[in-house]
Structure formats: structure tokens, C-alpha cells
Motif scaffolding. Structure first.
Motif, PDB file in Angstrom:
ATOM      1  N   MET A   1      60.809   6.684  29.653  1.00  0.00           N
ATOM      2  CA  MET A   1      61.986   6.503  30.806  1.00  0.00           C
ATOM      3  C   MET A   1      63.295   7.198  30.765  1.00  0.00           C
ATOM      4  N   ALA A   2      63.826   7.456  29.411  1.00  0.00           N
ATOM      5  CA  ALA A   2      65.138   8.050  29.024  1.00  0.00           C
ATOM      6  C   ALA A   2      64.800   9.615  29.146  1.00  0.00           C
ATOM      7  N   GLN A   3      63.800  10.073  28.633  1.00  0.00           N
ATOM      8  CA  GLN A   3      63.315  11.527  28.653  1.00  0.00           C
ATOM      9  C   GLN A   3      62.976  11.860  30.219  1.00  0.00           C
ATOM     10  N   ALA A   4      62.156  11.076  30.881  1.00  0.00           N
ATOM     11  CA  ALA A   4      62.046  11.620  32.209  1.00  0.00           C
ATOM     12  C   ALA A   4      63.187  11.492  33.126  1.00  0.00           C
ATOM     13  N   SER A   5      64.071  10.610  32.731  1.00  0.00           N
ATOM     14  CA  SER A   5      65.391  10.405  33.655  1.00  0.00           C
ATOM     15  C   SER A   5      66.059  11.772  33.235  1.00  0.00           C
ATOM     16  N   ALA A   6      66.265  12.247  32.162  1.00  0.00           N
ATOM     17  CA  ALA A   6      67.040  13.521  31.736  1.00  0.00           C
ATOM     18  C   ALA A   6      66.390  14.543  32.389  1.00  0.00           C
ATOM     19  N   ASP A   7      65.039  14.651  32.471  1.00  0.00           N
ATOM     20  CA  ASP A   7      64.286  15.868  33.144  1.00  0.00           C
ATOM     21  C   ASP A   7      64.621  15.809  34.473  1.00  0.00           C
ATOM     22  N   VAL A   8      64.704  14.635  35.174  1.00  0.00           N
ATOM     23  CA  VAL A   8      64.798  14.654  36.711  1.00  0.00           C
ATOM     24  C   VAL A   8      66.392  15.044  37.052  1.00  0.00           C
ATOM     25  N   LEU A   9      67.222  14.726  36.188  1.00  0.00           N
ATOM     26  CA  LEU A   9      68.621  14.901  36.402  1.00  0.00           C
ATOM     27  C   LEU A   9      69.165  16.861  36.184  1.00  0.00           C
ATOM     28  N   ASP A  10      68.184  17.064  35.045  1.00  0.00           N
ATOM     29  CA  ASP A  10      68.153  18.554  34.790  1.00  0.00           C
ATOM     30  C   ASP A  10      67.565  19.360  36.015  1.00  0.00           C
ATOM     31  N   GLN A  11      66.423  18.877  36.691  1.00  0.00           N
ATOM     32  CA  GLN A  11      65.690  19.484  37.698  1.00  0.00           C
ATOM     33  C   GLN A  11      66.404  19.684  38.814  1.00  0.00           C
ATOM     34  N   ALA A  12      67.419  18.458  39.181  1.00  0.00           N
ATOM     35  CA  ALA A  12      68.460  18.590  40.239  1.00  0.00           C
ATOM     36  C   ALA A  12      69.693  19.312  39.826  1.00  0.00           C
ATOM     37  N   GLY A  13      69.863  19.670  38.647  1.00  0.00           N
ATOM     38  CA  GLY A  13      71.096  20.379  38.177  1.00  0.00           C
ATOM     39  C   GLY A  13      72.325  19.253  38.261  1.00  0.00           C
ATOM     40  N   MET A  14      72.092  17.893  37.811  1.00  0.00           N
ATOM     41  CA  MET A  14      73.104  16.866  38.064  1.00  0.00           C
ATOM     42  C   MET A  14      73.127  16.381  36.584  1.00  0.00           C
ATOM     43  N   SER A  15      74.344  15.305  36.796  1.00  0.00           N
ATOM     44  CA  SER A  15      74.563  14.369  35.302  1.00  0.00           C
ATOM     45  C   SER A  15      74.348  13.065  35.635  1.00  0.00           C
ATOM     46  N   LEU A  16      74.680  12.212  34.699  1.00  0.00           N
ATOM     47  CA  LEU A  16      74.563  10.921  34.895  1.00  0.00           C
ATOM     48  C   LEU A  16      75.827  10.370  35.742  1.00  0.00           C
ATOM     49  N   GLU A  17      76.804  11.427  35.502  1.00  0.00           N
ATOM     50  CA  GLU A  17      78.147  10.742  36.465  1.00  0.00           C
ATOM     51  C   GLU A  17      77.845  10.951  38.001  1.00  0.00           C
ATOM     52  N   ASP A  18      76.918  11.795  38.304  1.00  0.00           N
ATOM     53  CA  ASP A  18      76.391  11.805  39.602  1.00  0.00           C
ATOM     54  C   ASP A  18      75.733  10.544  40.067  1.00  0.00           C
ATOM     55  N   VAL A  19      75.273   9.725  39.285  1.00  0.00           N
ATOM     56  CA  VAL A  19      74.329   8.579  39.458  1.00  0.00           C
ATOM     57  C   VAL A  19      75.253   7.338  39.946  1.00  0.00           C
ATOM     58  N   LYS A  20      74.851   6.700  40.920  1.00  0.00           N
ATOM     59  CA  LYS A  20      75.494   5.475  41.439  1.00  0.00           C
ATOM     60  C   LYS A  20      74.917   4.325  40.691  1.00  0.00           C
ATOM     61  N   LEU A  21      73.603   4.168  40.885  1.00  0.00           N
ATOM     62  CA  LEU A  21      72.856   3.085  40.530  1.00  0.00           C
ATOM     63  C   LEU A  21      71.344   3.443  39.889  1.00  0.00           C
ATOM     64  N   VAL A  22      71.245   2.872  38.963  1.00  0.00           N
ATOM     65  CA  VAL A  22      69.746   3.014  38.431  1.00  0.00           C
ATOM     66  C   VAL A  22      69.009   1.894  38.939  1.00  0.00           C
ATOM     67  N   VAL A  23      67.660   2.121  39.370  1.00  0.00           N
ATOM     68  CA  VAL A  23      66.920   1.300  39.772  1.00  0.00           C
ATOM     69  C   VAL A  23      65.601   1.102  38.927  1.00  0.00           C
ATOM     70  N   PRO A  24      65.562   0.621  37.910  1.00  0.00           N
ATOM     71  CA  PRO A  24      64.324   0.778  36.875  1.00  0.00           C
ATOM     72  C   PRO A  24      63.280   0.062  36.893  1.00  0.00           C
ATOM     73  N   HIS A  25      62.014  -0.032  36.510  1.00  0.00           N
ATOM     74  CA  HIS A  25      60.964  -0.811  36.309  1.00  0.00           C
ATOM     75  C   HIS A  25      61.452  -1.980  35.400  1.00  0.00           C
ATOM     76  N   GLN A  26      61.269  -2.956  36.151  1.00  0.00           N
ATOM     77  CA  GLN A  26      61.897  -4.451  35.499  1.00  0.00           C
ATOM     78  C   GLN A  26      60.700  -5.181  34.746  1.00  0.00           C
ATOM     79  N   ALA A  27      60.735  -5.002  33.363  1.00  0.00           N
ATOM     80  CA  ALA A  27      59.776  -5.388  32.493  1.00  0.00           C
ATOM     81  C   ALA A  27      60.294  -6.296  31.583  1.00  0.00           C
ATOM     82  N   ASN A  28      61.710  -6.241  31.224  1.00  0.00           N
ATOM     83  CA  ASN A  28      62.202  -6.520  30.136  1.00  0.00           C
ATOM     84  C   ASN A  28      63.970  -6.432  30.078  1.00  0.00           C
ATOM     85  N   LYS A  29      64.569  -7.586  30.337  1.00  0.00           N
ATOM     86  CA  LYS A  29      66.025  -6.914  30.293  1.00  0.00           C
ATOM     87  C   LYS A  29      66.480  -6.368  29.038  1.00  0.00           C
TER      88      LYS A  29
END
Ligand code: UT7
Length: 363
Positions: free
Chosen positions: A225-253
Motif C-alpha cells: 500500500m505504501a509503494q502503490a501510494s508513492a506511485d500514484v503521487l508520482d503519477q500525479a506529480g504531487m507529494s504527501l503535503e498535497d494530500v488532505k486525507l487518506v482513506v485506506p482499506h480498514q483491516a487492522n488499526k
């Protein structure tokens, strides 16, 4: 090429609650173990069918978008717990909604079913093949549970969510996405004794046994999930600072905390509702998205990061640019048929069936 704006959203969670304490009445577990290992306090148990939940979630999503079901040209339904093998559940939902102009496809990629569906639907809109798509993710996982296996029985619950995506000229919706599969580890999560890979001539047929390599899945989930997240930010030319909220799969806190740490985002930017519902597989992200909107956690124009991981072992991430509208155009009062039973009462006969079968297998 158009974008695929998310114009409607909705959820359906069954009313019957199954608390950790309820589970401890028939399996060797405790609220303390479940809470500290997973963060889960309770989950929901469905009293009807997956298609009923999907219909309710979809009616909310269609109302939020102010669309008639006849305007939908495709339904993508992510789930591993279909009503039946044939017909597929998307067709059942299409009929219940009266979506007569929609093609209907089930997507079985387990927990990533909604994210896979949103990825496919968005790209079908971008190519011009479709204009208005209903993407559903949900699970009736308690139906497939082996209630004598404590290592899985405490983790899962039932729920469903849906979104409407529509062709739009403004740059909104899923602006970057990536899906993948670690198929070499496909048996790290496995539900046995149902399907043509299993002999009908054994006494075990239809008594599901789960193979669940929890620690292996945990490690792979965080990494992928971390790698795929980095990949999509790269694709969009953005960084984590641009992200307001992460809505991830909820399997385990603990997985959510480890993911936040690995990608380097503060925990308060990660939406969490796993304590209320447990792991609802394909239902987690659309339900979390609907609740994030209900709780005003999403503002017009926000960038939202989604990431998911599940059986297969499938994974994916998507970056959403939210549109200018964060409230439904119309509200809707659709709900499931009433349920008189508690969660424990709904599963009681199922629990007995598994108990009896495991005693027979030993003798
Ligand atoms: O949606 C698909 C993605 N799924 C996931 O991402 C799930 C990933 N995995 C996990 O979330 C965690 O690995 C689990 C929650 C499944 C398990 O947590 P853990 O910290 O990895 O525990 P464990 O499997 O190492 O088990 C620790 C102990 C064992 O006992 P011993 O061998 O140390 O004596 C288990 O037998 O806990 C025992 N145990 C339980 N005890 C009480 C396992 N299940 C239970 C239970 N109640 N329900």
C-alpha cells in the motif's frame, strides 16, 4: 479526454451488531486481545443478502448525484461474497434498481474490489466507452465465516458502499491510480471448500476453512500500500503535503498506523472506522469515504489518497481530487428490511453447524 467525477456516494451497514464480548461467548478470545491486536471493538452481521445492501447503498449514491437508475450505463460490483455464482450480483442489483440500460459486472478481487472497480470505471469513462457508472464495493463475509477459527472470525464484518462516477470536463475524480497483484502469495489468504477446485465428494465440501497467514499479510499489506501510494503521487506529480486525507482499506488499526508511519503522514490525516465495523473487505473504502463526507472531513477540491490490499494478494492505490460539491443533491431514506435479531442470534445456527462439523471431523 474527460475526467470521471464522483457525483454520488452512499453506504449501507446492517443494523445487527456483534461485539467482541459476544464473540468471546463461543470462541476462545477476549475483547482485550482483539482490541490490542486489531483495534476492532464490534462489527455488523447481515440478515438478508449482499444485493440488498448494494441496492440500499446505490440508492443513496444515486440520490446524492440526483440520477435516475435508467441513466447508469454500467454497474461494477466488487465483492468476493456474491449472492450466487449465476446470475452475478451486479445483475441482481441492476434489476432491483431498475437500471435497464446498465451492463453489469462482478469484480472478485477481494478487499480491493471497490478500488479495482473505481480504477476500471474511471478509465472506461476516460476512453469514452461509458458515461455514468455505479461502482459498488461490499461484502457479506459472515456468510462465509468459519466460526470455529478464532484467528479470522474476530476480524471481519458485513457492509457495503457505492459511488456514482460521471464523465466531466473538470479535473476531478480519480486522477491517478495503480492496481497490482502479488499472485505468488495467493494462498496466504484462502477460503477453501467452496468452488470447483474442491471435490463435492468430501464431507468438508461447503464447510469453509480459512487459510490466513496474518503476519505475512500484515507485512505485505503495509509495504504494497505504501509503494502503490508513492506511485500514484508520482503519477500525479504531487507529494504527501498535497494530500488532505487518506482513506485506506480498514483491516487492522495497527496496519493503518504502520502505513501512516511508512509513507510519512500524521495519523490524524488517516480516516479510521475499523473499530466500528471490522474488516468489511471490498466495503471498507466506500463506507469510509461516505462517512468521511458525513463527518465533514472532505472539503471541496481536496486530494484524497486511497490504498487497499487483500486476497490474491491484490493491492492498489488511487489519488482522488474531490469536486466542488461535498453534500448530496438529494437525500434518500432507503434502508434494509427490519431485523429483530442480535448479531449473535443471526449467526447462532451457523456457529453450531461449524462446531458439530469440527467434532465429527475429529471423531
Ligand atoms: O483484508 C485483507 C488484509 N488482511 C490483513 O491485512 C490482516 C493482516 N494481519 C493482521 O491483521 C494480524 O496479523 C492479525 C490480527 C490477523 C493477528 O495479529 P498478530 O499480532 O499477527 O497475532 P498472531 O497471529 O501472531 O497470534 C498471536 C497469538 C497466537 O498465540 P501464540 O502462538 O502466541 O500462543 C495466536 O494463537 O494470538 C493467538 N490468537 C488469538 N488469541 C485470542 C490468534 N487469534 C486469536 C484470538 N483471540 N482471536
Amino acid at each position: 479526454m474527460p475526467y470521471a467525477e464522483i457525483t454520488g456516494w452512499g453506504k449501507c451497514v446492517p443494523p445487527a451488531v456483534l461485539r467482541n464480548e459476544d464473540l468471546a461467548t463461543f470462541i476462545d478470545t477476549s475483547d482485550e486481545w482483539i482490541t490490542t491486536r486489531t483495534g476492532i471493538k464490534e462489527r455488523r452481521v447481515l440478515h438478508c443478502n449482499l444485493s440488498d445492501m448494494a441496492r440500499v447503498a446505490s440508492l443513496h449514491a444515486l440520490a446524492a448525484a440526483d440520477l435516475d437508475p435508467m441513466e447508469i450505463d454500467l454497474i461494477l460490483l466488487g465483492s468476493l461474497t456474491s449472492d450466487s455464482q449465476c446470475p452475478n450480483t451486479a445483475s441482481i442489483v441492476a434489476d432491483q434498481l431498475g437500471a435497464r440500460n446498465a451492463a453489469a459486472i462482478d469484480i472478485n478481487s477481494a478487499c480491493t474490489g471497490f478500488l479495482y472497480g473505481l480504477h476500471l470505471g474511471t478509465n472506461l469513462i476516460k476512453t469514452g466507452a461509458h458515461q455514468k457508472i455505479l461502482v459498488i464495493g461490499g461484502e457479506f463475509i459472515t456468510h462465509y465465516m468459519n466460526w470455529s477459527q478464532r484467528e479470522v472470525a474476530v476480524l471481519f464484518g458485513d457492509a457495503c458502499g457505492a459511488v456514482v462516477i460521471e464523465a466531466s470536463e473538470s479535473e476531478t475524480g480519480m486522477i491517478a491510480s495503480r492496481i497490482g497483484c502479488e499472485s505468488d502469495a495467493k494462498y496466504a489468504i484462502q477460503i477453501t471448500n467452496v468452488g470447483s477446485g474442491y471435490s463435492r465428494l468430501t464431507d468438508d465440501f461447503l464447510y469453509n476453512a480459512w487459510n490466513f497467514e496474518g503476519q505475512e499479510v500484515f507485512k505485505r499489506a503495509v509495504k504494497a500500500m505504501a509503494q502503490a501510494s508513492a506511485d500514484v503521487l508520482d503519477q500525479a506529480g504531487m507529494s504527501l503535503e498535497d494530500v488532505k486525507l487518506v482513506v485506506p482499506h480498514q483491516a487492522n488499526k495497527r496496519i493503518l498506523d504502520a502505513l501512516a508511519k511508512r509513507i510519512g503522514i500524521s495519523e490524524d490525516k488517516v480516516f479510521v472506522n475499523v473499530h466500528k465495523y471490522g474488516n468489511t473487505s471490498a466495503g471498507t473504502i466506500p463506507v469510509a469515504l461516505a462517512e468521511a463526507l458525513e463527518e465533514d472531513r472532505i472539503k471541496p477540491g481536496d486530494h484524497i489518497l486511497m490504498a487497499s490490499f487483500g486476497a490474491g494478494l491484490t493491492y492498489g492505490a488511487g489519488l482522488i481530487k474531490w469536486s466542488n460539491r461535498v453534500s448530496p443533491l438529494i437525500t434518500c431514506d432507503a434502508e434494509l428490511p427490519p431485523c429483530e435479531k442480535t448479531g449473535l442470534e443471526i449467526i447462532a445456527s451457523h456457529v453450531d453447524r461449524y462446531k458439530k462439523h469440527s467434532l465429527e471431523s475429529v471423531s
